[in-house]
Design a protein around this motif. Structure first.
Motif, short mmCIF file in Angstrom:
data_model
loop_
_atom_site.label_atom_id
_atom_site.label_comp_id
_atom_site.label_asym_id
_atom_site.label_seq_id
_atom_site.Cartn_x
_atom_site.Cartn_y
_atom_site.Cartn_z
N ASP A 160 0.84 -1.21 0.00
CA ASP A 160 0.00 0.00 0.00
C ASP A 160 0.88 1.25 0.00
O ASP A 160 0.61 2.22 -0.72
CB ASP A 160 -0.92 0.01 1.22
N PHE A 161 1.92 1.23 0.82
CA PHE A 161 2.82 2.38 0.90
C PHE A 161 3.59 2.56 -0.41
O PHE A 161 3.76 3.69 -0.90
CB PHE A 161 3.80 2.19 2.07
N ARG A 162 4.06 1.46 -0.98
CA ARG A 162 4.80 1.53 -2.24
C ARG A 162 3.92 2.07 -3.36
O ARG A 162 4.39 2.75 -4.27
CB ARG A 162 5.34 0.15 -2.62
N ALA A 163 2.62 1.73 -3.31
CA ALA A 163 1.70 2.20 -4.34
C ALA A 163 1.49 3.71 -4.26
O ALA A 163 1.23 4.37 -5.27
CB ALA A 163 0.36 1.48 -4.23
N LYS A 164 1.62 4.26 -3.05
CA LYS A 164 1.37 5.69 -2.86
C LYS A 164 2.57 6.55 -3.22
O LYS A 164 2.42 7.67 -3.70
CB LYS A 164 0.97 5.96 -1.41
N CYS A 165 3.79 6.04 -2.97
CA CYS A 165 4.95 6.89 -3.22
C CYS A 165 6.21 6.05 -3.47
O CYS A 165 6.35 4.94 -2.97
CB CYS A 165 5.18 7.82 -2.03
N ASP A 166 7.09 6.62 -4.26
CA ASP A 166 8.41 6.03 -4.47
C ASP A 166 9.16 6.09 -3.15
O ASP A 166 9.23 7.13 -2.50
CB ASP A 166 9.14 6.81 -5.56
N SER A 167 9.72 4.96 -2.73
CA SER A 167 10.33 4.91 -1.40
C SER A 167 11.56 4.02 -1.40
O SER A 167 11.77 3.21 -2.31
CB SER A 167 9.31 4.40 -0.37
N ILE A 168 12.36 4.16 -0.36
CA ILE A 168 13.52 3.31 -0.14
C ILE A 168 13.09 2.16 0.77
O ILE A 168 12.60 2.37 1.88
CB ILE A 168 14.66 4.10 0.52
N VAL A 169 13.25 0.93 0.27
CA VAL A 169 12.88 -0.24 1.05
C VAL A 169 14.07 -0.64 1.92
O VAL A 169 15.17 -0.91 1.41
CB VAL A 169 12.46 -1.40 0.13
N PHE A 170 13.85 -0.69 3.22
CA PHE A 170 14.92 -0.90 4.19
C PHE A 170 14.64 -2.19 4.96
O PHE A 170 13.61 -2.33 5.61
CB PHE A 170 14.96 0.29 5.15
N ALA A 171 15.57 -3.16 4.85
CA ALA A 171 15.43 -4.42 5.60
C ALA A 171 16.56 -4.51 6.62
O ALA A 171 16.48 -3.91 7.69
CB ALA A 171 15.44 -5.60 4.64
N GLY A 172 17.66 -5.19 6.27
CA GLY A 172 18.81 -5.21 7.19
C GLY A 172 19.56 -3.90 7.19
O GLY A 172 20.11 -3.47 8.20
N GLY A 173 19.60 -3.25 6.02
CA GLY A 173 20.23 -1.94 5.92
C GLY A 173 21.73 -1.94 5.86
O GLY A 173 22.35 -0.86 5.87
N THR A 174 22.37 -3.10 5.75
CA THR A 174 23.84 -3.14 5.80
C THR A 174 24.47 -2.50 4.57
O THR A 174 25.60 -1.99 4.65
CB THR A 174 24.34 -4.59 5.95
N ASP A 175 23.79 -2.54 3.43
CA ASP A 175 24.28 -1.84 2.24
C ASP A 175 23.80 -0.39 2.22
O ASP A 175 24.56 0.53 1.88
CB ASP A 175 23.81 -2.55 0.96
N LEU A 176 22.55 -0.17 2.58
CA LEU A 176 21.98 1.17 2.52
C LEU A 176 22.67 2.15 3.47
O LEU A 176 22.86 3.32 3.14
CB LEU A 176 20.49 1.13 2.85
#
Length: 281
Positions: free
Chosen positions: A15-31
């Protein structure tokens, strides 16, 4: 400050992805590395951030009749410990950073980061992994070789999330993984190779893939088909021809970790080692 949302279900995330372009954050070790700026201690994200690390639907490893299915949020530590994980993927996961990072880093993040030096990618390419991408209304399945298009570039759409990785079940007679780096772990790869042998149509086929020899993983199915044999020992007499074929598709570059010449020489030596070793079995 960027907008953030922490979700616990895939539907909330989509639902959130459908509303706006976003950064998907899981473990975050690369981000976390990518978005740190200089010596600043505060991450500066340029888009809304979607935290998905608590979505249990995207965790774990299971199987069906045809595939090993790995949730995109499965950590590398879990991949190493699972009885369902193909050995060559365990071997590649074991070379990623150290235990603290492997307890956090996810296979989905490693794929979507699309780094030419990502340790898990050669194994996934060689095993013909298929990625499941989902948005709010539908899902699609894409071969991993078609998903990554360049350094840090993929075909994922702004409203999609990578949910699962499917690895086709095949009986590999031999598997080989080797990482060349400053250290066995806790260092980015200078070079990594995955090599497999399987039987197709009463002939033997090797599948060889490399990281750091181009802008994406280097694998050539035409070469593999050209050198299919009825007896594995036949490869020993064709090592030079096989090396020449692979040499023509390698495009390594110089970097702080290694020279292009070193990478290419190591890759060709590893091909010879692999083919010579299995010819003796």
């Amino acid at each position: 400050m960027a907008e953030t949302l922490k979700v616990k279900s895939i539907n909330e995330a989509l639902d959130f992805r459908a509303k706006c372009d976003s950064i998907v954050f899981a473990g975050g070790t690369d981000l976390m590395v990518e978005y740190l700026r200089g010596s600043n201690l505060i991450i500066k994200f340029d888009k809304p951030v979607l935290f998905i690390n608590e979505i249990n639907e995207l965790k774990g490893i299971e199987e069906d009749d045809n595939n090993i299915i790995i949730g995109a949020l499965t950590t590398f530590d879990e991949i190493i410990k699972s009885d369902l994980t193909p050995q060559v993927l365990k071997d590649s996961a074991s070379g990623i950073a150290g235990p603290p990072i492997r307890n956090i880093a996810t296979i989905g993040g490693n794929i979507c980061n699309a780094s030419p030096s990502a340790d898990s990618l050669p194994s996934l390419y060689a095993m013909d992994a298929v990625l499941v991408l989902k948005n709010k209304d539908s899902q699609r399945e894409i071969k991993i070789k078609d998903f990554i298009t360049g350094v840090g570039k993929t075909i994922i759409k702004n409203d999609e999330i990578l949910t699962h990785i499917k690895i086709p079940k095949k009986n590999y007679q031999y598997s080989f993984y080797r990482k060349i780096g400053t250290r066995k772990a806790n260092a980015l790869s200078k070079l990594a190779i995955c090599a497999l042998v399987c039987e197709e149509n009463n002939k033997y086929r090797f599948k060889i893939s490399f990281c750091t020899l181009g802008i994406t993983v280097t694998r050539d199915e035409n070469i593999e088909e050209k050198f299919m044999v009825s007896n594995i020992k036949e490869w020993k007499d064709n090592i030079k021809s096989i090396q020449e074929a692979y040499s023509s598709i390698m495009s390594p570059r110089d970097s702080a970790r290694s020279t292009a010449l070193y990478r290419k020489k190591c890759a060709l030596n590893l091909i010879e080692y692999f083919l010579d070793t299995i010819s003796k079995k």
